[in-house]
Design an enzyme around this catalytic site. Sequence first.
Site, PDB file in Angstrom:
ATOM      1  N   GLU A  14      -6.836   4.763   7.892  1.00  0.00           N
ATOM      2  CA  GLU A  14      -6.614   6.193   7.600  1.00  0.00           C
ATOM      3  C   GLU A  14      -7.848   6.803   6.945  1.00  0.00           C
ATOM      4  O   GLU A  14      -8.175   7.967   7.180  1.00  0.00           O
ATOM      5  CB  GLU A  14      -5.358   6.356   6.720  1.00  0.00           C
ATOM      6  CG  GLU A  14      -4.095   6.142   7.550  1.00  0.00           C
ATOM      7  CD  GLU A  14      -2.901   5.607   6.782  1.00  0.00           C
ATOM      8  OE1 GLU A  14      -2.889   5.670   5.532  1.00  0.00           O
ATOM      9  OE2 GLU A  14      -1.967   5.101   7.437  1.00  0.00           O
ATOM     10  N   GLU A  72      -5.546  -4.871  10.699  1.00  0.00           N
ATOM     11  CA  GLU A  72      -4.532  -3.834  10.879  1.00  0.00           C
ATOM     12  C   GLU A  72      -4.820  -3.069  12.167  1.00  0.00           C
ATOM     13  O   GLU A  72      -5.624  -2.122  12.159  1.00  0.00           O
ATOM     14  CB  GLU A  72      -4.567  -2.848   9.711  1.00  0.00           C
ATOM     15  CG  GLU A  72      -4.252  -3.482   8.379  1.00  0.00           C
ATOM     16  CD  GLU A  72      -3.631  -2.461   7.424  1.00  0.00           C
ATOM     17  OE1 GLU A  72      -2.543  -2.739   6.928  1.00  0.00           O
ATOM     18  OE2 GLU A  72      -4.231  -1.394   7.221  1.00  0.00           O
ATOM     19  N   SER A  93       3.339  -2.033  10.257  1.00  0.00           N
ATOM     20  CA  SER A  93       4.790  -2.076  10.446  1.00  0.00           C
ATOM     21  C   SER A  93       5.421  -3.424  10.079  1.00  0.00           C
ATOM     22  O   SER A  93       6.391  -3.853  10.710  1.00  0.00           O
ATOM     23  CB  SER A  93       5.159  -1.661  11.871  1.00  0.00           C
ATOM     24  OG  SER A  93       4.708  -0.334  12.136  1.00  0.00           O
ATOM     25  N   GLY A  97       2.358   2.360  10.667  1.00  0.00           N
ATOM     26  CA  GLY A  97       3.320   3.440  10.484  1.00  0.00           C
ATOM     27  C   GLY A  97       4.040   3.850  11.758  1.00  0.00           C
ATOM     28  O   GLY A  97       4.691   4.889  11.809  1.00  0.00           O
ATOM     29  N   ASN A 126       0.872  -1.177   0.000  1.00  0.00           N
ATOM     30  CA  ASN A 126       0.000   0.000   0.000  1.00  0.00           C
ATOM     31  C   ASN A 126       0.909   1.226   0.000  1.00  0.00           C
ATOM     32  O   ASN A 126       1.496   1.555   1.022  1.00  0.00           O
ATOM     33  CB  ASN A 126      -0.898  -0.044   1.248  1.00  0.00           C
ATOM     34  CG  ASN A 126      -1.685   1.240   1.439  1.00  0.00           C
ATOM     35  OD1 ASN A 126      -1.779   2.068   0.530  1.00  0.00           O
ATOM     36  ND2 ASN A 126      -2.247   1.404   2.635  1.00  0.00           N
ATOM     37  N   TRP A 127       1.017   1.860  -1.147  1.00  0.00           N
ATOM     38  CA  TRP A 127       1.955   2.979  -1.264  1.00  0.00           C
ATOM     39  C   TRP A 127       1.418   4.271  -0.659  1.00  0.00           C
ATOM     40  O   TRP A 127       2.135   5.272  -0.584  1.00  0.00           O
ATOM     41  CB  TRP A 127       2.311   3.219  -2.742  1.00  0.00           C
ATOM     42  CG  TRP A 127       3.071   2.097  -3.377  1.00  0.00           C
ATOM     43  CD1 TRP A 127       3.460   0.915  -2.779  1.00  0.00           C
ATOM     44  CD2 TRP A 127       3.543   2.040  -4.727  1.00  0.00           C
ATOM     45  NE1 TRP A 127       4.135   0.132  -3.679  1.00  0.00           N
ATOM     46  CE2 TRP A 127       4.201   0.800  -4.887  1.00  0.00           C
ATOM     47  CE3 TRP A 127       3.466   2.905  -5.813  1.00  0.00           C
ATOM     48  CZ2 TRP A 127       4.779   0.422  -6.086  1.00  0.00           C
ATOM     49  CZ3 TRP A 127       4.047   2.527  -7.016  1.00  0.00           C
ATOM     50  CH2 TRP A 127       4.698   1.293  -7.150  1.00  0.00           C
ATOM     51  N   LYS A 128       0.145   4.268  -0.298  1.00  0.00           N
ATOM     52  CA  LYS A 128      -0.484   5.478   0.267  1.00  0.00           C
ATOM     53  C   LYS A 128      -0.237   6.667  -0.662  1.00  0.00           C
ATOM     54  O   LYS A 128      -0.214   6.497  -1.880  1.00  0.00           O
ATOM     55  CB  LYS A 128       0.019   5.717   1.687  1.00  0.00           C
ATOM     56  CG  LYS A 128      -0.137   4.459   2.544  1.00  0.00           C
ATOM     57  CD  LYS A 128       0.061   4.682   4.013  1.00  0.00           C
ATOM     58  CE  LYS A 128      -0.109   3.354   4.733  1.00  0.00           C
ATOM     59  NZ  LYS A 128      -0.032   3.467   6.180  1.00  0.00           N
ATOM     60  N   HIS A 144      -9.524   1.320   4.837  1.00  0.00           N
ATOM     61  CA  HIS A 144      -8.258   1.479   5.563  1.00  0.00           C
ATOM     62  C   HIS A 144      -8.473   2.406   6.752  1.00  0.00           C
ATOM     63  O   HIS A 144      -9.271   3.353   6.673  1.00  0.00           O
ATOM     64  CB  HIS A 144      -7.187   2.057   4.622  1.00  0.00           C
ATOM     65  CG  HIS A 144      -5.826   2.024   5.218  1.00  0.00           C
ATOM     66  ND1 HIS A 144      -5.402   2.967   6.129  1.00  0.00           N
ATOM     67  CD2 HIS A 144      -4.809   1.136   5.083  1.00  0.00           C
ATOM     68  CE1 HIS A 144      -4.169   2.670   6.507  1.00  0.00           C
ATOM     69  NE2 HIS A 144      -3.784   1.567   5.889  1.00  0.00           N
ATOM     70  N   GLY A 154       2.809  -1.156   4.261  1.00  0.00           N
ATOM     71  CA  GLY A 154       2.866   0.262   3.905  1.00  0.00           C
ATOM     72  C   GLY A 154       4.296   0.693   3.635  1.00  0.00           C
ATOM     73  O   GLY A 154       4.841   0.500   2.545  1.00  0.00           O
ATOM     74  N   GLY A 155       4.945   1.270   4.639  1.00  0.00           N
ATOM     75  CA  GLY A 155       6.282   1.851   4.492  1.00  0.00           C
ATOM     76  C   GLY A 155       7.281   0.932   3.804  1.00  0.00           C
ATOM     77  O   GLY A 155       8.051   1.372   2.936  1.00  0.00           O
TER      78      GLY A 155
END
Length: 254
Positions: A101, A171, A216, A177, A9-11, A99, A237-238
């Site tokens: 966010e 999640e 993470s 993150g 997930n590149w956001k 998600h 993600g990251g």
Amino acid sequence: MRKALIAGNWKMHKNHLEAIQVVQKLGYRLDPADHERVEVVVCPPFTALRSVQTVIEADHLLIRLGAQNCHWEDAGAFTGEVAPGMLAKLSVRYVIVGHSERRRLFGETDEVVNRKVKAVLRHGMTPIVCVGETEAERDDDVAEDRVAAQVARSLAGLDPEVVAGLVVAYEPVWAIGTGRTASPDDAGAMAALIRSEVATRWAEAADSLRILYGGSVNPGNIAGFMAKRDLDGALVGGASLDPDTFASVVRYWV
Ligand code: PGA
């Protein structure tokens, strides 16, 4: 019997030129045997979908394309939104829905998530439905109730054969993150709870539904999650932004 799935997930990262480079590099680093073992998905921002689709097709990559969100209507006066049919036309296979966010920053409720899930399915794509408790909910010992309720409400009204093909991502909000992760034991236990919650409503679906862990995930901790019986992959993600790092997550057994 459930194929592993690892989705990046590149956001809100990478313009379309950067995205092309990432997916090309990722393509070089993975070989057919990796794809046999793991279904690999990248979810770039909307503006990069067309470019990434073109690279995947031109280079015959086995990486699959995902999107991070969509609207629930097929068309209309919804300024700034993207319709599910527009994504399907770009050969998008997966759409992340709900998600944390989006829930937290953009007010998405379980009811909105449910509408989006149905819209994604209507267009022949697979939703990756995100659920997870906040830190306060975990401290109050209501994490399991919260996650079970999110699963029930987000998937409400779906037929069992549809639920069987879905992907649910557990999640925990406090792990996204932050560098903090749920322990593999805790994440595995929550995945088991999600599967049993699905079994009470859609008995036939529970064995085939895929459940991911997200929060993470990195090359150093992925193997612990993959070892859990009820976890079938990860939403990353990251650690998905760098192709070397993401390839190491995908090749978690190496
Ligand atoms: P993270 O994000 O891996 O950077 O924690 C995961 C996610 O939000 O899906």
